[in-house]
Design a protein around this motif. Sequence first.
Motif, PDB file in Angstrom:
ATOM      1  N   ALA B 414       4.303  -7.844  16.498  1.00 44.07           N
ATOM      2  CA  ALA B 414       3.667  -9.029  15.912  1.00 44.07           C
ATOM      3  C   ALA B 414       2.522  -8.617  14.976  1.00 44.07           C
ATOM      4  CB  ALA B 414       3.149  -9.931  17.031  1.00 44.07           C
ATOM      5  N   LYS B 415       1.760  -7.599  15.406  1.00 44.83           N
ATOM      6  CA  LYS B 415       0.626  -7.172  14.590  1.00 44.83           C
ATOM      7  C   LYS B 415       1.088  -6.456  13.319  1.00 44.83           C
ATOM      8  CE  LYS B 415      -1.582  -5.294  18.180  1.00 44.83           C
ATOM      9  NZ  LYS B 415      -2.638  -4.665  18.999  1.00 44.83           N
ATOM     10  N   ALA B 416       2.219  -5.768  13.407  1.00 40.23           N
ATOM     11  CA  ALA B 416       2.765  -5.103  12.214  1.00 40.23           C
ATOM     12  C   ALA B 416       3.097  -6.160  11.159  1.00 40.23           C
ATOM     13  CB  ALA B 416       4.019  -4.302  12.590  1.00 40.23           C
ATOM     14  N   LYS B 417       3.738  -7.252  11.598  1.00 39.63           N
ATOM     15  CA  LYS B 417       4.137  -8.316  10.658  1.00 39.63           C
ATOM     16  C   LYS B 417       2.901  -9.023  10.103  1.00 39.63           C
ATOM     17  CE  LYS B 417       7.659 -10.690   8.908  1.00 39.63           C
ATOM     18  NZ  LYS B 417       6.867 -11.095   7.756  1.00 39.63           N
ATOM     19  N   LEU B 418       1.994  -9.352  11.015  1.00 37.79           N
ATOM     20  CA  LEU B 418       0.753 -10.019  10.625  1.00 37.79           C
ATOM     21  C   LEU B 418       0.002  -9.213   9.564  1.00 37.79           C
ATOM     22  CD1 LEU B 418      -1.458 -12.249  11.609  1.00 37.79           C
ATOM     23  CD2 LEU B 418      -2.421 -10.344  12.907  1.00 37.79           C
ATOM     24  N   THR B 419      -0.100  -7.925   9.791  1.00 39.95           N
ATOM     25  CA  THR B 419      -0.864  -7.060   8.889  1.00 39.95           C
ATOM     26  C   THR B 419      -0.208  -7.017   7.512  1.00 39.95           C
ATOM     27  OG1 THR B 419      -1.516  -5.729  10.780  1.00 39.95           O
ATOM     28  CG2 THR B 419      -1.809  -4.733   8.617  1.00 39.95           C
ATOM     29  N   GLU B 420       1.093  -6.815   7.494  1.00 39.47           N
ATOM     30  CA  GLU B 420       1.815  -6.792   6.221  1.00 39.47           C
ATOM     31  C   GLU B 420       1.599  -8.108   5.468  1.00 39.47           C
ATOM     32  OE1 GLU B 420       6.074  -6.599   6.728  1.00 39.47           O
ATOM     33  OE2 GLU B 420       6.417  -7.096   4.614  1.00 39.47           O
ATOM     34  N   ASP B 421       1.793  -9.224   6.180  1.00 35.59           N
ATOM     35  CA  ASP B 421       1.697 -10.532   5.533  1.00 35.59           C
ATOM     36  C   ASP B 421       0.299 -10.774   4.991  1.00 35.59           C
ATOM     37  OD1 ASP B 421       4.312 -10.890   6.156  1.00 35.59           O
ATOM     38  OD2 ASP B 421       3.973 -12.298   7.820  1.00 35.59           O
ATOM     39  N   LEU B 422      -0.710 -10.522   5.811  1.00 37.43           N
ATOM     40  CA  LEU B 422      -2.071 -10.830   5.364  1.00 37.43           C
ATOM     41  C   LEU B 422      -2.496  -9.919   4.205  1.00 37.43           C
ATOM     42  CD1 LEU B 422      -4.070 -11.828   8.578  1.00 37.43           C
ATOM     43  CD2 LEU B 422      -2.855 -13.246   6.924  1.00 37.43           C
ATOM     44  N   PHE B 423      -2.169  -8.629   4.301  1.00 35.63           N
ATOM     45  CA  PHE B 423      -2.542  -7.748   3.182  1.00 35.63           C
ATOM     46  C   PHE B 423      -1.887  -8.212   1.884  1.00 35.63           C
ATOM     47  CE2 PHE B 423      -3.797  -3.833   5.851  1.00 35.63           C
ATOM     48  CZ  PHE B 423      -5.135  -4.024   5.582  1.00 35.63           C
ATOM     49  N   ASN B 424      -0.638  -8.630   1.977  1.00 35.55           N
ATOM     50  CA  ASN B 424       0.071  -8.990   0.751  1.00 35.55           C
ATOM     51  C   ASN B 424      -0.396 -10.319   0.159  1.00 35.55           C
ATOM     52  OD1 ASN B 424       1.653  -6.694   0.260  1.00 35.55           O
ATOM     53  ND2 ASN B 424       3.056  -7.280   1.905  1.00 35.55           N
ATOM     54  N   GLN B 425      -1.236 -11.046   0.905  1.00 32.80           N
ATOM     55  CA  GLN B 425      -1.834 -12.263   0.334  1.00 32.80           C
ATOM     56  C   GLN B 425      -3.070 -11.939  -0.502  1.00 32.80           C
ATOM     57  OE1 GLN B 425      -2.614 -14.895   3.626  1.00 32.80           O
ATOM     58  NE2 GLN B 425      -0.446 -14.950   4.211  1.00 32.80           N
ATOM     59  N   VAL B 426      -3.519 -10.690  -0.432  1.00 27.76           N
ATOM     60  CA  VAL B 426      -4.754 -10.344  -1.139  1.00 27.76           C
ATOM     61  C   VAL B 426      -4.408  -9.781  -2.521  1.00 27.76           C
ATOM     62  CG1 VAL B 426      -6.906  -9.032  -1.022  1.00 27.76           C
ATOM     63  CG2 VAL B 426      -5.740  -9.703   1.095  1.00 27.76           C
ATOM     64  N   PRO B 427      -4.924 -10.390  -3.573  1.00 31.32           N
ATOM     65  CA  PRO B 427      -4.676  -9.837  -4.910  1.00 31.32           C
ATOM     66  C   PRO B 427      -5.250  -8.424  -4.984  1.00 31.32           C
ATOM     67  CG  PRO B 427      -5.774 -11.976  -5.027  1.00 31.32           C
ATOM     68  CD  PRO B 427      -5.808 -11.561  -3.604  1.00 31.32           C
ATOM     69  N   GLN B 508      -9.300 -10.245   7.757  1.00 29.96           N
ATOM     70  CA  GLN B 508     -10.064 -11.214   6.960  1.00 29.96           C
ATOM     71  C   GLN B 508     -11.267 -10.522   6.313  1.00 29.96           C
ATOM     72  OE1 GLN B 508      -9.224 -14.509   6.313  1.00 29.96           O
ATOM     73  NE2 GLN B 508     -10.904 -14.330   4.833  1.00 29.96           N
ATOM     74  N   LYS B 509     -11.906  -9.651   7.091  1.00 29.48           N
ATOM     75  CA  LYS B 509     -13.084  -8.950   6.549  1.00 29.48           C
ATOM     76  C   LYS B 509     -12.686  -8.004   5.417  1.00 29.48           C
ATOM     77  CE  LYS B 509     -16.406  -8.864  10.360  1.00 29.48           C
ATOM     78  NZ  LYS B 509     -17.293  -7.969  11.142  1.00 29.48           N
ATOM     79  N   VAL B 510     -11.556  -7.323   5.606  1.00 31.65           N
ATOM     80  CA  VAL B 510     -11.091  -6.438   4.532  1.00 31.65           C
ATOM     81  C   VAL B 510     -10.814  -7.271   3.281  1.00 31.65           C
ATOM     82  CG1 VAL B 510      -9.238  -4.888   3.774  1.00 31.65           C
ATOM     83  CG2 VAL B 510     -10.122  -4.719   6.106  1.00 31.65           C
ATOM     84  N   LYS B 511     -10.173  -8.417   3.476  1.00 36.34           N
ATOM     85  CA  LYS B 511      -9.863  -9.280   2.340  1.00 36.34           C
ATOM     86  C   LYS B 511     -11.152  -9.694   1.612  1.00 36.34           C
ATOM     87  CE  LYS B 511      -7.841 -13.748   1.155  1.00 36.34           C
ATOM     88  NZ  LYS B 511      -7.183 -14.973   1.640  1.00 36.34           N
ATOM     89  N   ASP B 512     -12.122 -10.192   2.376  1.00 36.53           N
ATOM     90  CA  ASP B 512     -13.375 -10.632   1.764  1.00 36.53           C
ATOM     91  C   ASP B 512     -14.061  -9.470   1.043  1.00 36.53           C
ATOM     92  OD1 ASP B 512     -12.795 -13.052   2.897  1.00 36.53           O
ATOM     93  OD2 ASP B 512     -14.237 -12.853   4.548  1.00 36.53           O
ATOM     94  N   PHE B 513     -14.082  -8.318   1.725  1.00 42.77           N
ATOM     95  CA  PHE B 513     -14.698  -7.147   1.105  1.00 42.77           C
ATOM     96  C   PHE B 513     -13.991  -6.823  -0.203  1.00 42.77           C
ATOM     97  CE2 PHE B 513     -14.106  -2.647   0.228  1.00 42.77           C
ATOM     98  CZ  PHE B 513     -15.410  -2.252  -0.013  1.00 42.77           C
ATOM     99  N   HIS B 514     -12.667  -6.819  -0.150  1.00 41.34           N
ATOM    100  CA  HIS B 514     -11.877  -6.425  -1.316  1.00 41.34           C
ATOM    101  C   HIS B 514     -12.150  -7.363  -2.507  1.00 41.34           C
ATOM    102  CE1 HIS B 514      -8.626  -4.291  -3.303  1.00 41.34           C
ATOM    103  NE2 HIS B 514      -8.229  -5.469  -3.783  1.00 41.34           N
ATOM    104  N   MET B 515     -12.195  -8.669  -2.233  1.00 45.60           N
ATOM    105  CA  MET B 515     -12.424  -9.626  -3.313  1.00 45.60           C
ATOM    106  C   MET B 515     -13.806  -9.402  -3.935  1.00 45.60           C
ATOM    107  SD  MET B 515      -9.535 -11.092  -3.167  1.00 45.60           S
ATOM    108  CE  MET B 515      -9.776 -12.356  -4.408  1.00 45.60           C
ATOM    109  N   THR B 516     -14.781  -9.201  -3.090  1.00 43.71           N
ATOM    110  CA  THR B 516     -16.138  -8.947  -3.582  1.00 43.71           C
ATOM    111  C   THR B 516     -16.188  -7.647  -4.380  1.00 43.71           C
ATOM    112  OG1 THR B 516     -16.850  -9.910  -1.495  1.00 43.71           O
ATOM    113  CG2 THR B 516     -18.554  -8.881  -2.842  1.00 43.71           C
TER     114      THR B 516
END
Lengths: 522, 522
Positions: B414-427, B508-516
């Motif tokens: 489940a975490k493998a899928k979650l991680t792939e999906d969430l990372f791929n939502q980040v530009p 989520q934190k990686v995403k926020d960090f990445h956008m910033t």
Amino acid sequence: MQRAAALVGRRCGPGAPGPWGRRRSSAAAGASALQVRPARGRRERILTPESMNPQVKAVEYAVRGPIVLKAGEIELELQRGIKKPFTEVIRANIGDAQAMGQQPITFLRQVMALCTYPNLLDSPSFPEDAKKRARRILQACGGNSLGSYSASQGVNCIREDVAAYVTRRDGGVPADPDNIYLTTGASDGISTILKILVSGGGKSRTGVLIPIPQYPLYSAVISELDAIQVNYYLDEENCWALDVNELRRAVQEAKDHCNPKVLCIINPGNPTGQVQSRKCIEDVIHFAWEEKLFLLADEVYQDNVYSPDCRFHSFKKVLYEMGPEYSSNVELASFHSTSKGYMGECGYRGGYMEVINLHPEIKGQLVKLLSVRLCPPVSGQAAMDIVVNPPVPGEESYEQFHREKESVLGNLAAKAKLTEDLFNQVPGIHCNPLQGAMYAFPRIFIPGRAVEAAQAHEMAPDMFYCMKLLEETGICVVPGSGFGQREGTYHFRMTILPPVEKLKTVLQKVKDFHMTFLDKYA
Amino acid sequence: MQRAAALVGRRCGPGAPGPWGRRRSSAAAGASALQVRPARGRRERILTPESMNPQVKAVEYAVRGPIVLKAGEIELELQRGIKKPFTEVIRANIGDAQAMGQQPITFLRQVMALCTYPNLLDSPSFPEDAKKRARRILQACGGNSLGSYSASQGVNCIREDVAAYVTRRDGGVPADPDNIYLTTGASDGISTILKILVSGGGKSRTGVLIPIPQYPLYSAVISELDAIQVNYYLDEENCWALDVNELRRAVQEAKDHCNPKVLCIINPGNPTGQVQSRKCIEDVIHFAWEEKLFLLADEVYQDNVYSPDCRFHSFKKVLYEMGPEYSSNVELASFHSTSKGYMGECGYRGGYMEVINLHPEIKGQLVKLLSVRLCPPVSGQAAMDIVVNPPVPGEESYEQFHREKESVLGNLAAKAKLTEDLFNQVPGIHCNPLQGAMYAFPRIFIPGRAVEAAQAHEMAPDMFYCMKLLEETGICVVPGSGFGQREGTYHFRMTILPPVEKLKTVLQKVKDFHMTFLDKYA
């Protein structure tokens, strides 16, 4: 952000069509793919005795060498019912206390069991002091579990306990947990330090001074690393003592063909059992200082001193007491282990090394090198903790611990004396006092005709002797040639670990064998 | 017998007068001895970054490298109360399941506790199937104790259990216990085999093919051994699949400057998470056969396959199914470990390797080399036994074991899928599917201005990115440069081991960090 979007390449989920993405679901698919491939003949192997790493090929390790392989074969023959003049093989070749029937120290195993299966922390069958140790170790482990990796240098609180132990042992000479590295047994520490030390080519290749006789880990690692082995001979006529004049000779001669940079000391000695005097240690340290040698002190037998007139002095303590020009200059690594002493926990592969005066950058290099193997076994680290942090007076488990410890050490002392005495009653065997460690290394007289017979079998004379001993009595000992000895002298190494009655039988059998051997080849 | 008598040299009991026999009883004796020695100035160190083994100096090991040291510093600062934008460091840099809160498999720890403290064999709190396993292991140990050394190749009955496991896993392809070697984790097996394989000088020095990205154990050991690292690039556009044409390119180019002799495969991939198709494995084996390469198959993630369309195929099985001209010719060593899978017992340092088609003399050489380090930790061997010999249906512990195992593996999937999906939502982040193993290795877009800023700090751009991520969020991941990546591409490796809610926060934190980060360096 456009460039970022461009990063997202062709998606390749499991259903995608790429050449590697398609799944073959049966072995038949593989077989069909092969049809296009022509049949070919038997191929030469890639890894052969000719093509292998020549340094590895040159390694010798007598303690588990041909004689031990032969012992295994004989055991199998006995199991198959083949008649021999004996009913069991006695493996006196290796310092493996528990294999010889020595019982583990109860407290150590209680703490280990609690760490392994923390549900037991609720069990009334375990003493509180053991639970306290276990809780402290677990709290220092990731996820409170022995199953997590530790820091590569070892669990912090265990390194602190080691430092406190070293400080107590050395009468207050301070030890810094930052200088403590937990290891996978002492062998791992010794080979790691040697690996960092070896450099240079041709005549500047690192020379490593080792005692002869030595514990063959040293010669094996030197060979693996393609370093230069520089022998210094211990003085058999003088209880196997180390003579600094002999060290000086060895270094002077070595300078012609290498760069002698490391001096290895084994104290108490293996295989000699010699315990170095304080004066000797001072002289060695002064010599190392003078000759710019990095000191390796193998002190795994520090708890195994039997002669009432001998005492263990750590190199670290003597170094500090010699004053700041030594203690702030001489580079020293010393080694200890869970495998010896009174606990004999060989299987856990626990150990530590303490390094003194290491260059700060080298400490970083050392941690980096250790981190490649991630960490030493955490169960072995926990065992090391109990060795350095046993029950103290007033604690619930102290009395039993103390009784068990004294029983093991008392027995070993009695067996050391017994072995020396019995060997010295045999004509043609001479055995120096077993001041410490857990081996006898008697010198044996081998008649000229036996030497010739050995040569006819392309064997070292003492290998021939030990093979005959094994075949005729089932007793497995290691020939002196596996440790090194002066040309023309012959020895074997035998552990004193069998229980006392069995040891007496072993010694009697060796005596009978030896007398018959002398007669046969007289 | 006269010559024998002459052997008995000057006796040197503790009271004898020889220069080393006299005992100095106080520290003062040492001090007085020093008075004759002139004071000298501070000495240069012997072991320095300049004089040390250059191969060791060249070793890099990113998984525990500078970013992890920095994480340790930040943890200390947090402990000292220094305010940060976060309250804890999350160590997503290493596959250390239990440190991330994964619970040990109960049955495994029960057997281990019983082996550790056999008094518990009488306790009604332990199930009979666990006791049966423990008794069998102990009976195979010297003195019935985990505290004895085992054979250097490992405890016999555990090697038999491994062989039976491999046979079951591979649908009946036979495995021989003689080909099984127990190891101190997989790392130990891999470095031991590489150590034997490396030889030659100049252009005949052994070349070792490794995937890029790779697990940095490989590059580290290659550096230690002074072998030649030959990179083949995995195809990121195609789910990090291995392309035999790329292997061919790598070998051809390598032949100009070394002797490519070893091909390392990591399947399921670390850090890529890619699971190789059967067709790919066949092609690799055929290529190894054709090009005379010794195969190393790192299969420690064999239980960690999550994509429903992927399946683990062992190199051994495929090799046998390709027919006798392969199965009797291709030399293969494959590796497994207690550290990964569903048990995550990293701290015990258990593992095994199976070798196929090894030259008989090389098997002897291998045992000799292993014997220098005596044996792998016996507790780790016992843990390995439970991994390959778990409870079966009908046994008392089966249901709980099965539930625990499925829970861990289900969560990881489940975490493998979650991680792939969430990372791929980040530009600016692209993540291939995590088909297996326990890591994401997403590609990250790093803007030109950030690359310049990194250069100004003399850092690889992805190291700069990961350092900023750590400093701003407390999340510790490893830059792609530590594993290798195509020039101009940037990645990081992150484990998916944190519990699912924590993992969501991390992502989520990686995403926020990445956008910033993108905004800041746009």
